[in-house]
Design a protein around this motif. Sequence first.
Motif, PDB file in Angstrom:
ATOM      1  N   MET A   1      21.063  58.365  29.498  1.00  0.00           N
ATOM      2  CA  MET A   1      22.171  57.441  29.669  1.00  0.00           C
ATOM      3  C   MET A   1      22.844  57.578  31.028  1.00  0.00           C
ATOM      4  N   GLN A   2      22.215  58.246  31.963  1.00  0.00           N
ATOM      5  CA  GLN A   2      22.813  58.429  33.278  1.00  0.00           C
ATOM      6  C   GLN A   2      23.043  57.102  33.992  1.00  0.00           C
ATOM      7  N   LYS A   3      22.183  56.110  33.718  1.00  0.00           N
ATOM      8  CA  LYS A   3      22.292  54.848  34.435  1.00  0.00           C
ATOM      9  C   LYS A   3      23.602  54.136  34.147  1.00  0.00           C
ATOM     10  N   ILE A   4      24.192  54.368  32.986  1.00  0.00           N
ATOM     11  CA  ILE A   4      25.421  53.682  32.621  1.00  0.00           C
ATOM     12  C   ILE A   4      26.557  54.070  33.556  1.00  0.00           C
ATOM     13  N   LYS A   5      26.449  55.217  34.206  1.00  0.00           N
ATOM     14  CA  LYS A   5      27.512  55.658  35.102  1.00  0.00           C
ATOM     15  C   LYS A   5      27.673  54.717  36.291  1.00  0.00           C
ATOM     16  N   ASN A   6      26.623  54.030  36.653  1.00  0.00           N
ATOM     17  CA  ASN A   6      26.746  53.001  37.675  1.00  0.00           C
ATOM     18  C   ASN A   6      27.300  51.748  37.015  1.00  0.00           C
ATOM     19  N   SER A   7      28.116  50.993  37.716  1.00  0.00           N
ATOM     20  CA  SER A   7      28.774  49.854  37.099  1.00  0.00           C
ATOM     21  C   SER A   7      27.804  48.711  36.842  1.00  0.00           C
ATOM     22  N   PHE A   8      28.115  47.933  35.806  1.00  0.00           N
ATOM     23  CA  PHE A   8      27.326  46.749  35.502  1.00  0.00           C
ATOM     24  C   PHE A   8      27.344  45.789  36.684  1.00  0.00           C
ATOM     25  N   ASN A   9      28.484  45.706  37.361  1.00  0.00           N
ATOM     26  CA  ASN A   9      28.592  44.800  38.510  1.00  0.00           C
ATOM     27  C   ASN A   9      27.559  45.137  39.579  1.00  0.00           C
ATOM     28  N   ASP A  10      27.415  46.414  39.890  1.00  0.00           N
ATOM     29  CA  ASP A  10      26.459  46.819  40.919  1.00  0.00           C
ATOM     30  C   ASP A  10      25.031  46.461  40.520  1.00  0.00           C
ATOM     31  N   ARG A  11      24.679  46.756  39.268  1.00  0.00           N
ATOM     32  CA  ARG A  11      23.318  46.480  38.810  1.00  0.00           C
ATOM     33  C   ARG A  11      23.053  44.985  38.711  1.00  0.00           C
ATOM     34  N   SER A  12      24.032  44.226  38.246  1.00  0.00           N
ATOM     35  CA  SER A  12      23.835  42.788  38.105  1.00  0.00           C
ATOM     36  C   SER A  12      23.722  42.101  39.460  1.00  0.00           C
ATOM     37  N   HIS A  13      24.453  42.598  40.460  1.00  0.00           N
ATOM     38  CA  HIS A  13      24.349  42.018  41.799  1.00  0.00           C
ATOM     39  C   HIS A  13      22.935  42.203  42.352  1.00  0.00           C
ATOM     40  N   VAL A  14      22.362  43.378  42.099  1.00  0.00           N
ATOM     41  CA  VAL A  14      20.985  43.623  42.544  1.00  0.00           C
ATOM     42  C   VAL A  14      20.034  42.662  41.843  1.00  0.00           C
ATOM     43  N   ALA A  15      20.218  42.480  40.534  1.00  0.00           N
ATOM     44  CA  ALA A  15      19.338  41.597  39.764  1.00  0.00           C
ATOM     45  C   ALA A  15      19.447  40.151  40.233  1.00  0.00           C
ATOM     46  N   GLU A 117      16.470  55.087  21.963  1.00  0.00           N
ATOM     47  CA  GLU A 117      17.828  55.642  21.958  1.00  0.00           C
ATOM     48  C   GLU A 117      17.783  57.161  22.115  1.00  0.00           C
ATOM     49  N   MET A 118      16.774  57.769  21.508  1.00  0.00           N
ATOM     50  CA  MET A 118      16.598  59.220  21.579  1.00  0.00           C
ATOM     51  C   MET A 118      15.948  59.673  22.878  1.00  0.00           C
ATOM     52  N   ASP A 119      15.357  58.718  23.644  1.00  0.00           N
ATOM     53  CA  ASP A 119      14.542  59.048  24.817  1.00  0.00           C
ATOM     54  C   ASP A 119      13.443  60.028  24.408  1.00  0.00           C
ATOM     55  N   LEU A 120      12.799  59.693  23.286  1.00  0.00           N
ATOM     56  CA  LEU A 120      11.864  60.612  22.645  1.00  0.00           C
ATOM     57  C   LEU A 120      10.614  60.868  23.481  1.00  0.00           C
ATOM     58  N   ASN A 121      10.121  59.836  24.155  1.00  0.00           N
ATOM     59  CA  ASN A 121       8.889  60.018  24.932  1.00  0.00           C
ATOM     60  C   ASN A 121       9.040  61.127  25.976  1.00  0.00           C
ATOM     61  N   ARG A 122      10.093  61.043  26.760  1.00  0.00           N
ATOM     62  CA  ARG A 122      10.299  62.039  27.822  1.00  0.00           C
ATOM     63  C   ARG A 122      10.536  63.433  27.226  1.00  0.00           C
TER      64      ARG A 122
END
Length: 471
Positions: A1-15, A117-122
Amino acid sequence: MQKIKNSFNDRSHVALQNPLIRSNFRRAMDGLMEKRKAQFPDEAELSRLRDLAAAIRQNALAKLPELLEQLETQCRLNGTQVHWAQTTDEACEIVLQIARKHDARSVIKGKSMVSEEMDLNRFMEAHGIECLESDLGEYLVQIADETPSHIIMPAIHKNREQIAQLMADKHGTPYTDDVNAMTQNARALLRDKFMQADIGISGVNFAVAESGTLCLVENEGNGRMSTTAPPVHIAVMGIEKVVERLEHVPPLLSLLTRSATGQHITTYFNMITSPRKPGEKDGPTSIHLVLLDNERTSMYRDAELRDTLRCIRCGACINHCPVYTRVGGHAYGAVYPGPIGKLVTSQMYGMKMAGDLPTACTLCGACGEVCPVKIPIPDLLKRLRQESVEGHAVKQAGARKKLIEAMVWKTWAILHRSPVLYRFMTWSVTRMRWMIPAKMGKWTTSRQMPEVASRSLHERLKVIQNEESKL
């Protein structure tokens, strides 16, 4: 869940700067909306089904503690071993211990959002156990070292040419964008993995408390292969997936398949009740059910937010969301994207980490209109917006409160409660409008700042009234 620390605004602007993402999602979502619409030509039938499904889910949630105990009891009577996990870390550790008990070196997985949700593969690979996805979409994002961008169609962010190049690069096979050829290439690799795997892992769409039956909905057959070919089957599910009786499943299944992919029914519907019995020719010799909480009991404790747990993971709200269609699933930085993802993620991981997600919404209401179990998603999003700045019930409530913003609204309230102060404020603003900057915040980066009039409305009305009185 580390990615959530970056804001949705930043990620959406990239997209939004990537036209390929926008075209891929626009085309895919338009197609899914049309398919769903074609499956519900009778509005009266749809309304009756939604009412019934909502009642079934509400009934299950009202009895959730008792139904979970009943499910555990019945599963144990059937020969299924039941494990409880409070957190995703606990759930992963349970799966690892089962694998070690059976000296497993390879795991084949059917599609499961709880395992994401568990990130089971990794987790499993970090402990030396190969964990391979068998759902084609999940397999594609796995070999691309990505995460799913949709809860039903994990690789929907990729077009055919991108998938063809990915498979050529990873498999070392000649490039081909023929869908049948690509499917056959993946199937040839996965078929051997099914037969060699020590453990099969799946999700659970519905768990029937009265019989201990685990229901699995799928199209490709990978779910059936994952749960029958390996000698050990581990099913992972969120505690909210339980229903009281078997007769409650058909209405939910009917709405799930038609809402998700526009199919009247999926190719496979698996009902797993017990391990292989003497004389049976296939099926696992051992079944384990892992029941995951991960803040679901916190949602359950709140009478209003409990409706979040009604979700049957059809993805209809995602397919109809104008925000998701333009930025894609990865912009949310979480396992569950779209409208339902905003509800689930912000409650699971708290407002400090995911509090900006409820604001990534136009409140158009489309998600609430299409939800097959009638979750009032827009109302819950508004509740979470309030919780993010001043609430008390949600994890880390108030984490997004800003002192300056709070002071501005406090001042606004004071000014609007006093007629004298309100008149003074409007007089001051209109006379000193030249001091207002042309740009103010992010809103005006692409919009023109509204121009303040030279006189307030009340002043203009007084002038008009005075002129009329002179006539």
